[in-house]
Write a protein that holds these residues in place. Structure first.
Motif, PDB file in Angstrom:
ATOM      1  N   ALA A 147      -4.365  -0.945  -5.525  1.00 37.75           N
ATOM      2  CA  ALA A 147      -4.393  -0.287  -6.844  1.00 37.75           C
ATOM      3  C   ALA A 147      -5.743  -0.374  -7.540  1.00 37.75           C
ATOM      4  O   ALA A 147      -5.981   0.364  -8.506  1.00 37.75           O
ATOM      5  CB  ALA A 147      -3.323  -0.911  -7.744  1.00 37.75           C
ATOM      6  N   LEU A 148      -6.627  -1.259  -7.079  1.00 39.73           N
ATOM      7  CA  LEU A 148      -7.866  -1.518  -7.820  1.00 39.73           C
ATOM      8  C   LEU A 148      -8.735  -0.281  -8.075  1.00 39.73           C
ATOM      9  O   LEU A 148      -9.274  -0.141  -9.184  1.00 39.73           O
ATOM     10  CB  LEU A 148      -8.686  -2.604  -7.134  1.00 39.73           C
ATOM     11  N   PRO A 149      -8.902   0.624  -7.125  1.00 38.80           N
ATOM     12  CA  PRO A 149      -9.723   1.803  -7.450  1.00 38.80           C
ATOM     13  C   PRO A 149      -9.224   2.549  -8.685  1.00 38.80           C
ATOM     14  O   PRO A 149     -10.020   2.936  -9.551  1.00 38.80           O
ATOM     15  CB  PRO A 149      -9.640   2.662  -6.183  1.00 38.80           C
ATOM     16  N   SER A 150      -7.901   2.731  -8.781  1.00 42.32           N
ATOM     17  CA  SER A 150      -7.344   3.423  -9.945  1.00 42.32           C
ATOM     18  C   SER A 150      -7.421   2.547 -11.190  1.00 42.32           C
ATOM     19  O   SER A 150      -7.706   3.033 -12.289  1.00 42.32           O
ATOM     20  CB  SER A 150      -5.889   3.817  -9.669  1.00 42.32           C
ATOM     21  N   LEU A 151      -7.163   1.247 -11.037  1.00 43.27           N
ATOM     22  CA  LEU A 151      -7.244   0.335 -12.177  1.00 43.27           C
ATOM     23  C   LEU A 151      -8.658   0.273 -12.731  1.00 43.27           C
ATOM     24  O   LEU A 151      -8.862   0.210 -13.953  1.00 43.27           O
ATOM     25  CB  LEU A 151      -6.774  -1.066 -11.760  1.00 43.27           C
ATOM     26  N   ILE A 152      -9.644   0.294 -11.867  1.00 43.69           N
ATOM     27  CA  ILE A 152     -11.043   0.301 -12.322  1.00 43.69           C
ATOM     28  C   ILE A 152     -11.344   1.596 -13.062  1.00 43.69           C
ATOM     29  O   ILE A 152     -11.945   1.603 -14.144  1.00 43.69           O
ATOM     30  CB  ILE A 152     -11.994   0.103 -11.124  1.00 43.69           C
ATOM     31  N   ALA A 178       0.831  -1.210   0.000  1.00 46.59           N
ATOM     32  CA  ALA A 178       0.000   0.000   0.000  1.00 46.59           C
ATOM     33  C   ALA A 178       0.861   1.255   0.000  1.00 46.59           C
ATOM     34  O   ALA A 178       0.514   2.264  -0.634  1.00 46.59           O
ATOM     35  CB  ALA A 178      -0.936   0.005   1.214  1.00 46.59           C
ATOM     36  N   THR A 179       2.001   1.208   0.703  1.00 42.25           N
ATOM     37  CA  THR A 179       2.932   2.339   0.693  1.00 42.25           C
ATOM     38  C   THR A 179       3.415   2.615  -0.721  1.00 42.25           C
ATOM     39  O   THR A 179       3.465   3.772  -1.167  1.00 42.25           O
ATOM     40  CB  THR A 179       4.129   2.046   1.615  1.00 42.25           C
ATOM     41  N   LEU A 180       3.759   1.553  -1.451  1.00 45.04           N
ATOM     42  CA  LEU A 180       4.210   1.717  -2.840  1.00 45.04           C
ATOM     43  C   LEU A 180       3.100   2.286  -3.713  1.00 45.04           C
ATOM     44  O   LEU A 180       3.337   3.216  -4.502  1.00 45.04           O
ATOM     45  CB  LEU A 180       4.676   0.373  -3.399  1.00 45.04           C
ATOM     46  N   ILE A 181       1.912   1.755  -3.596  1.00 45.08           N
ATOM     47  CA  ILE A 181       0.802   2.219  -4.440  1.00 45.08           C
ATOM     48  C   ILE A 181       0.466   3.671  -4.129  1.00 45.08           C
ATOM     49  O   ILE A 181       0.214   4.477  -5.048  1.00 45.08           O
ATOM     50  CB  ILE A 181      -0.431   1.321  -4.268  1.00 45.08           C
ATOM     51  N   ASP A 182       0.472   4.051  -2.863  1.00 45.32           N
ATOM     52  CA  ASP A 182       0.195   5.451  -2.497  1.00 45.32           C
ATOM     53  C   ASP A 182       1.241   6.377  -3.122  1.00 45.32           C
ATOM     54  O   ASP A 182       0.898   7.453  -3.648  1.00 45.32           O
ATOM     55  CB  ASP A 182       0.205   5.619  -0.976  1.00 45.32           C
ATOM     56  N   PHE A 193       2.845 -14.246  -2.654  1.00 45.66           N
ATOM     57  CA  PHE A 193       1.395 -14.198  -2.825  1.00 45.66           C
ATOM     58  C   PHE A 193       0.779 -12.946  -2.213  1.00 45.66           C
ATOM     59  O   PHE A 193       0.105 -12.181  -2.891  1.00 45.66           O
ATOM     60  CB  PHE A 193       0.732 -15.445  -2.236  1.00 45.66           C
ATOM     61  N   TYR A 194       1.028 -12.720  -0.930  1.00 44.67           N
ATOM     62  CA  TYR A 194       0.351 -11.605  -0.261  1.00 44.67           C
ATOM     63  C   TYR A 194       0.791 -10.251  -0.790  1.00 44.67           C
ATOM     64  O   TYR A 194      -0.009  -9.301  -0.816  1.00 44.67           O
ATOM     65  CB  TYR A 194       0.544 -11.689   1.253  1.00 44.67           C
ATOM     66  N   THR A 195       2.041 -10.132  -1.219  1.00 45.71           N
ATOM     67  CA  THR A 195       2.472  -8.873  -1.830  1.00 45.71           C
ATOM     68  C   THR A 195       1.595  -8.534  -3.033  1.00 45.71           C
ATOM     69  O   THR A 195       1.143  -7.396  -3.187  1.00 45.71           O
ATOM     70  CB  THR A 195       3.944  -8.964  -2.253  1.00 45.71           C
TER      71      THR A 195
END
Length: 263
Positions: free
Chosen positions: A126-131, A64-68, A116-118
């Motif tokens: 990332a899904l909100p932006s990917l959507i 989440a830190t990376l995605i933010d 897996f968990y990563t």
């Protein structure tokens, strides 16, 4: 061929070396803007135009830190490449050297956290932006997911779970425009195979064999039809194609030189 990726954005996990670094270079060459996260920032990564983020992706908060950070840098994410993996060679070697009884829970937990968990956590973040952007998730798995007993068993089982995750993402979010694809390399000419302190060298040393001799023996045992390792550039080109606009989702692309014989 123009892959129609110019001007789009990407996040690549584990982009400091090996396949990940080559993916970063390839996506940049296609005109994409790239943010990548890894525990260390190598000279090779610094030499690219990617935005590097130093982060431990195996921790609960790391993805989440990376995605933010990526959202702050890029404004949105079109492509997420979940590539991070292997980590410490000695950790991975346990799964090849120990059987199910002897391989401890801590090894399984560490392996699933990284492989897996990563990917699960990065995808959720990332899904909100990917959507919003009708984007694409590419999970870098392994041919070992189909050959679970032929190698580090915890690694191969974690990659099999990652393959299933691709199917779930494709099915649940396809109606919202998100695609998900698995790219599954077999043996690749990265440090895993070639470095004197890499995974193959570590297993060879544990068995009292020279690195080069053991690597050749293992390749013969795996039975690649092409008789050679894939290159990181070959894997990266397949990932770039998967990221390009198309109607492929839920699929797995093997790039293993013919190691996996079954359909």
């Amino acid at each position: 061929m123009d892959l129609q990726l110019s001007g789009k954005t990407a996040v690549v996990t584990g982009g400091s070396k090996g396949i990940g670094l080559e993916v970063v270079r390839t996506l940049l060459s296609e005109g994409m803007r790239v943010v990548t996260g890894s525990r260390t920032i190598t000279d090779g990564l610094r030499a690219t135009a990617a935005v590097p983020v130093a982060v431990d992706l195996s921790t609960p908060d790391g993805p989440a830190t990376l995605i933010d950070r990526a959202l702050a840098e890029l404004g949105g994410i079109d492509v997420l490449v979940n590539n991070v993996g292997i980590g410490d060679a000695a950790d991975v070697a346990q799964g090849a050297l120990l059987n199910l009884v002897d391989l401890p829970d801590s090894a399984w937990q560490h392996t699933f956290d990284l492989h897996f968990y990563t990917a699960l956590r990065a995808t959720r973040a990332a899904l909100p932006s990917l959507i919003e952007r009708r984007g694409t998730v590419i999970n870098v798995s392994s041919a070992g997911a189909r050959l679970v007993t032929a190698g580090p068993v915890d690694y191969n089982v974690a990659k099999a779970a990652l393959n299933a995750l691709t199917k779930v993402i494709a099915e649940q979010f396809g109606p919202q425009g998100v695609r998900a694809i698995t790219v599954a390399p077999g043996p690749v000419s990265t440090g895993v195979w070639t470095d004197p302190d890499g995974f193959i060298a570590h297993v060879a040393a544990q068995q009292g064999l020279p690195h080069d001799a053991f690597a050749k023996q293992l390749m013969a045992t795996l039975g690649a039809s092409t008789g050679r390792l894939s290159t990181p550039a070959e894997v990266a080109r397949l990932i770039a194609f998967a990221a390009s606009p198309n109607n492929i989702t839920g699929a797995e692309y093997l790039i293993d030189g013919g190691v996996v014989k079954s359909a």
